[in-house]
Design an enzyme around this catalytic site. Structure first.
Site, PDB file in Angstrom:
ATOM      1  N   HIS A 166      -6.844 100.906  58.937  1.00 12.87           N
ATOM      2  CA  HIS A 166      -5.573 101.640  58.892  1.00 12.87           C
ATOM      3  C   HIS A 166      -5.034 101.764  60.319  1.00 12.87           C
ATOM      4  O   HIS A 166      -5.806 101.906  61.270  1.00 12.87           O
ATOM      5  CB  HIS A 166      -5.768 103.034  58.281  1.00 12.87           C
ATOM      6  N   HIS A 241     -14.767 105.039  48.418  1.00 15.05           N
ATOM      7  CA  HIS A 241     -15.809 104.075  48.816  1.00 15.05           C
ATOM      8  C   HIS A 241     -16.939 104.713  49.614  1.00 15.05           C
ATOM      9  O   HIS A 241     -17.053 104.532  50.817  1.00 15.05           O
ATOM     10  CB  HIS A 241     -15.258 102.811  49.475  1.00 15.05           C
ATOM     11  N   ASN A 244     -18.772 103.746  53.088  1.00 13.02           N
ATOM     12  CA  ASN A 244     -17.863 103.053  53.999  1.00 13.02           C
ATOM     13  C   ASN A 244     -16.839 104.022  54.566  1.00 13.02           C
ATOM     14  O   ASN A 244     -16.291 104.847  53.841  1.00 13.02           O
ATOM     15  CB  ASN A 244     -17.158 101.891  53.277  1.00 13.02           C
ATOM     16  N   ASP A 273     -19.547  94.372  46.256  1.00 13.66           N
ATOM     17  CA  ASP A 273     -19.235  92.964  46.560  1.00 13.66           C
ATOM     18  C   ASP A 273     -20.313  92.293  47.400  1.00 13.66           C
ATOM     19  O   ASP A 273     -20.174  91.135  47.785  1.00 13.66           O
ATOM     20  CB  ASP A 273     -17.879  92.863  47.280  1.00 13.66           C
ATOM     21  N   GLY A 274     -21.395  93.022  47.712  1.00 15.07           N
ATOM     22  CA  GLY A 274     -22.456  92.423  48.507  1.00 15.07           C
ATOM     23  C   GLY A 274     -22.164  92.433  49.995  1.00 15.07           C
ATOM     24  O   GLY A 274     -23.024  92.059  50.798  1.00 15.07           O
ATOM     25  N   ASP A 299     -11.283  97.836  45.838  1.00 13.27           N
ATOM     26  CA  ASP A 299     -10.632  97.993  47.148  1.00 13.27           C
ATOM     27  C   ASP A 299     -10.043  96.639  47.573  1.00 13.27           C
ATOM     28  O   ASP A 299     -10.016  96.292  48.751  1.00 13.27           O
ATOM     29  CB  ASP A 299     -11.619  98.531  48.197  1.00 13.27           C
TER      30      ASP A 299
HETATM   31 ZN   LIG Z   1      -8.698 100.988  50.123  1.00 15.67          ZN
END
Ligand SMILES: [Zn+2]
Length: 412
Positions: A166, A241, A244, A273-274, A299
């Protein structure tokens, strides 16, 4: 971005019905709508998996009894699971929900539908307030048409310490008056706002959101354990998430992760997603939260269902290589290229989760979180005929949304 007058466009469903993308080989064209019995599959229901089960589709819904003229399709050797629900998704098919035109947004939605996501919440990334309000207007029209289930604002009320992909210059503290402006611009279609609740105004903003029936999601946060507990007590119910863009779990400073995992009021988003999570971290979260409090999200950004290359995520440039999206400047992970059919397959083949728990994380839990579980999220009579047909190896074979094949399995 140019605003298009309301009523000047069709929903994806209308376009498909007009023949914009005809399912030429379909034995069940949308116009005919013969009731359908899908039989012989392992059908995953809320109560467990029924071997050699069936799902009956009449019109846009699942029904309990088969009409006489129903067409029987044998799907022996396949799995039938509910359509997937993605509560955190920024785009796909080369298109962005934050910056694309209406047609771009529809392309992104359609791309994810072909990967099993029959219900999608469109996520924005940090932008200036005026721009985000404009986007909210555009996306709310698509919500009114039923193309998306609502809008998720990720930023700008997030921590500069955990900004991820961001734009730092556009971040701001979560002033409740500004949060209010954004949800007003979404005209009743704001479903979630991700914010760093430890910032000034954070807890008050959580209260404002929950008073307005909008999910307050804790994310891109530098909060301590105690600050996170305070935000949950004020009404925050989602972890954006988990793991993260937040401090790691420490034994003296457990931070937000411990607080979010331990509280039964919180649903934790995981990006399976690994790349974003080691399988052991995913397993830890799944074991601790239990199968009813996990939502698998994508995401996803523009490159999902599209390919490697250079993209923009809001105002920032992203390089996607081998399916991993990173900011050109600094190298932060910048969303994923995940689709929910891949998340499903990973969950059962690599993470060794049960099919039933995987269905909960991809369909039932996010549907309940959105308050849509009376209509979607499980294969029960009366609900929308949103379903995904998987082969024995969990490869996607068919997708039906509201009784129409989005991906026709061509099984006759
Ligand atoms: Zn996002």
């Amino acid at each position: 971005m140019t605003a298009t007058p309301p009523g000047a466009r069709d929903s994806i469903d209308q376009r498909l019905r007009r023949g914009a993308r005809p399912a030429t080989n379909s034995p069940h064209p949308a116009t005919d709508r013969t009731p359908l019995i899908l039989t012989g599959a392992d059908v995953v229901l809320p109560t467990g998996t029924v071997r050699n089960g069936q799902v009956i589709v009449e019109g846009t819904r699942i029904t309990a009894t088969a009409p006489e003229n129903a067409h029987v399709v044998d799907v022996t050797g396949h799995w039938l699971v509910p359509g997937f629900v993605d509560i955190h998704n920024h785009g796909g098919g080369g298109a962005s929900f934050t910056s694309g035109t209406v047609d771009d947004v529809l392309t992104g939605i359609r791309t994810h539908r072909t990967h099993g996501t029959t219900t999608l919440v469109a996520s924005t990334v940090t932008g200036d307030m005026h721009f985000l309000a404009q986007r909210a207007g555009l996306l709310s029209e698509l919500a009114e048409q039923g193309d998306i289930a609502g809008i998720h604002f990720e930023g700008p009320f997030i921590s500069p310490c955990r900004k991820g992909a961001h734009s730092e210059a556009l971040l701001r503290d979560p002033d409740p008056a500004e949060v209010r402006k954004l949800i007003d611009a979404a005209r009743g279609h704001a479903v979630m706002v991700t914010l760093a609740t430890e910032l000034p105004g954070g807890v008050d903003s959580v209260r404002l959101l929950s008073e307005h029936g909008v999910i307050a999601a804790i994310g891109h946060t530098d909060a301590t354990y105690e600050q996170t507990v305070e935000a949950i007590d004020a009404g925050a119910t989602v972890a954006t998430h988990l793991f993260n863009a937040m401090p790691a779990l420490g034994h003296r400073a457990p931070g937000p992760i411990a607080a979010l995992l331990e509280d039964e009021r919180v649903t934790v988003e995981l990006i399976n997603d690994g790349t974003h999570l080691h399988p052991a971290a995913l397993e830890l979260a799944f074991r601790h939260a239990g199968p009813d409090r996990v939502a698998f999200i994508t995401d996803a950004m523009d490159a999902a269902g599209f390919g490697d290359g250079r993209y923009m995520l809001g105002p920032l440039e992203v390089e996607v290589a081998d399916g991993v999206a990173r900011l050109v400047e600094g190298g932060s992970i910048a969303g994923s290229t995940l689709t929910q059919d891949r998340a499903f397959k990973r969950a059962v083949t690599i993470d060794r989760l049960s099919v039933e728990d995987t269905v909960a994380a991809l369909s039932a839990n996010p549907a309940r979180l959105l308050g849509l579980d009376d209509r979607i999220g499980s294969l029960e009579p009366g609900k929308d005929a949103d379903l995904v047909l998987l082969d024995a190896d969990f490869g996607l074979k068919g997708v039906m949304r509201r009784g129409e094949w989005v991906v026709d399995p061509q099984l006759g």
